[in-house]
Design a protein around this motif. Structure first.
Motif, PDB file in Angstrom:
ATOM      1  N   UNK A  63       0.859  -1.247   0.083  1.00 18.40           N
ATOM      2  CA  UNK A  63      -0.081   0.095  -0.008  1.00 18.40           C
ATOM      3  C   UNK A  63       0.805   1.292   0.049  1.00 18.40           C
ATOM      4  N   UNK A  64       2.018   1.192   0.823  1.00 18.06           N
ATOM      5  CA  UNK A  64       2.924   2.483   0.720  1.00 18.06           C
ATOM      6  C   UNK A  64       3.568   2.725  -0.449  1.00 18.06           C
ATOM      7  N   UNK A  65       4.010   1.675  -1.143  1.00 14.95           N
ATOM      8  CA  UNK A  65       4.859   1.711  -2.255  1.00 14.95           C
ATOM      9  C   UNK A  65       3.787   2.181  -3.500  1.00 14.95           C
ATOM     10  N   UNK A  66       2.683   1.628  -3.634  1.00 14.60           N
ATOM     11  CA  UNK A  66       1.640   2.035  -4.648  1.00 14.60           C
ATOM     12  C   UNK A  66       1.082   3.482  -4.461  1.00 14.60           C
ATOM     13  N   UNK A  67       0.894   3.651  -3.122  1.00 15.38           N
ATOM     14  CA  UNK A  67       0.374   5.239  -3.069  1.00 15.38           C
ATOM     15  C   UNK A  67       1.772   6.124  -3.204  1.00 15.38           C
ATOM     16  N   UNK A  68       2.595   5.823  -2.731  1.00 16.29           N
ATOM     17  CA  UNK A  68       3.722   6.821  -2.898  1.00 16.29           C
ATOM     18  C   UNK A  68       4.281   6.761  -4.171  1.00 16.29           C
ATOM     19  N   UNK A  69       4.353   5.729  -5.020  1.00 14.69           N
ATOM     20  CA  UNK A  69       4.889   5.654  -6.620  1.00 14.69           C
ATOM     21  C   UNK A  69       3.564   6.437  -7.433  1.00 14.69           C
TER      22      UNK A  69
ATOM     23  N   UNK B  99      -1.022   7.615   5.503  1.00 10.35           N
ATOM     24  CA  UNK B  99      -2.614   7.557   5.265  1.00 10.35           C
ATOM     25  C   UNK B  99      -2.679   5.916   4.592  1.00 10.35           C
ATOM     26  N   UNK B 100      -1.788   5.504   3.478  1.00 10.66           N
ATOM     27  CA  UNK B 100      -1.854   4.269   3.101  1.00 10.66           C
ATOM     28  C   UNK B 100      -1.587   3.410   4.039  1.00 10.66           C
ATOM     29  N   UNK B 101      -0.474   3.451   5.023  1.00 13.91           N
ATOM     30  CA  UNK B 101      -0.207   2.191   6.030  1.00 13.91           C
ATOM     31  C   UNK B 101      -1.088   2.222   6.952  1.00 13.91           C
ATOM     32  N   UNK B 102      -1.900   3.157   7.398  1.00 12.33           N
ATOM     33  CA  UNK B 102      -2.844   2.826   8.607  1.00 12.33           C
ATOM     34  C   UNK B 102      -4.062   2.700   7.706  1.00 12.33           C
TER      35      UNK B 102
END
Length: 275
Positions: A232-238, A265-268
């Protein structure tokens, strides 16, 4: 003839490396928050953060530590989850001086309201908050508060605090990745003056951020959940970095700060869905 024993040389070298890393942690804490650190950590420092960014994940952990401790206490006292989540985020925001929220707001206004690159950058420099910025802040606090409120009842007081620290480290590592991936959009901006992160510093930040996150999440979440958080973190930040690249062609201090919010936000949200 005088010679230096190689063992002593290696020992002194390690001591110097440790002192330099402690200095980088202190500088990172000062850069990413309103927390005061001793002036001795800045003696002889030119203000550039090329190497210093390697300590961002550890600095994030230290900055969020008071909020994590408060969360643990509130849960142990049986406080309502929604109240605890909102209060914890309020403490985090006070400790950082709303640095990342300000970046999110400005980036949302510029990326959302700018007709082209120049207008987007002009809007980002404007201290006034527009409709895109307001909506971004509402969504940020709303999503983080509701996700954290959903996570808290599923974990022990210590477990909830550990999750908060894991997210803090991972989101600061995400900042470094965004920073290193794009060139500065302005020649006179904060990102440009701070310098482009050194490749070795980026690698250290990503490795330490991932290690801290896994270490703190592993006792509280299964491996599949941890993998979903990382994805989720990778997809959101990318995705956010790709939008920034297309819109303004490079990073700014605002987009770097916004990256922390996007990653958090993505992580939580991933944790709230997967736990």
């Amino acid at each position: 003839m005088f010679c230096v024993h190689p063992v002593h040389s290696r020992t002194r070298g390690k001591q110097v490396d440790i002192r330099e890393y402690i200095d980088d942690v202190a500088r990172s804490v000062a850069f990413l928050s309103r927390i005061r650190v001793p002036q001795r950590h800045f003696d002889g420092h030119d203000g550039r953060l090329n190497r210093t960014v390697r300590a961002f994940p550890v600095a994030g952990l230290l900055i969020v530590l008071p909020a994590a401790a408060l969360l643990s206490i509130l849960e142990a006292l049986g406080a309502a989850s929604l109240f605890a989540a909102f209060l914890v985020l309020a403490v985090q925001t006070l400790l950082t001086g709303a640095l990342h929220e300000d970046g999110l707001s400005d980036a949302a206004d510029g990326l959302g309201g700018g007709r082209d690159r120049d207008s987007a950058l002009t809007i980002m420099k404007d201290s006034r908050v527009g409709s895109y910025g307001v909506v971004a802040l509402i969504l940020s606090f709303g999503l983080r508060t509701s996700a954290l409120a959903g996570i808290i009842p599923l974990l022990s007081p210590i477990g909830a605090a550990m999750v908060l620290l894991a997210v803090a480290a991972a989101s600061r590592a995400a900042m470094v990745w965004h920073w290193s991936t794009l060139p500065p959009a302005r020649k006179d901006g904060v990102a440009a003056s701070a310098g482009q992160p050194d490749p070795s510093a980026v690698q250290a930040a990503l490795l330490s951020g991932a290690a801290i996150a896994v270490l703190f999440l592993l006792p509280n979440a299964p491996l599949l959940t941890i993998a979903s958080v990382a994805l989720a973190i990778f997809a959101a930040v990318f995705a956010f970095t790709d939008v920034v690249r297309d819109k303004i062609g490079g990073n700014t201090g605002d987009t770097i700060g916004a990256t922390e919010q996007v990653a958090e936000i993505a992580a939580l949200c991933a944790l709230a869905l997967a736990l």
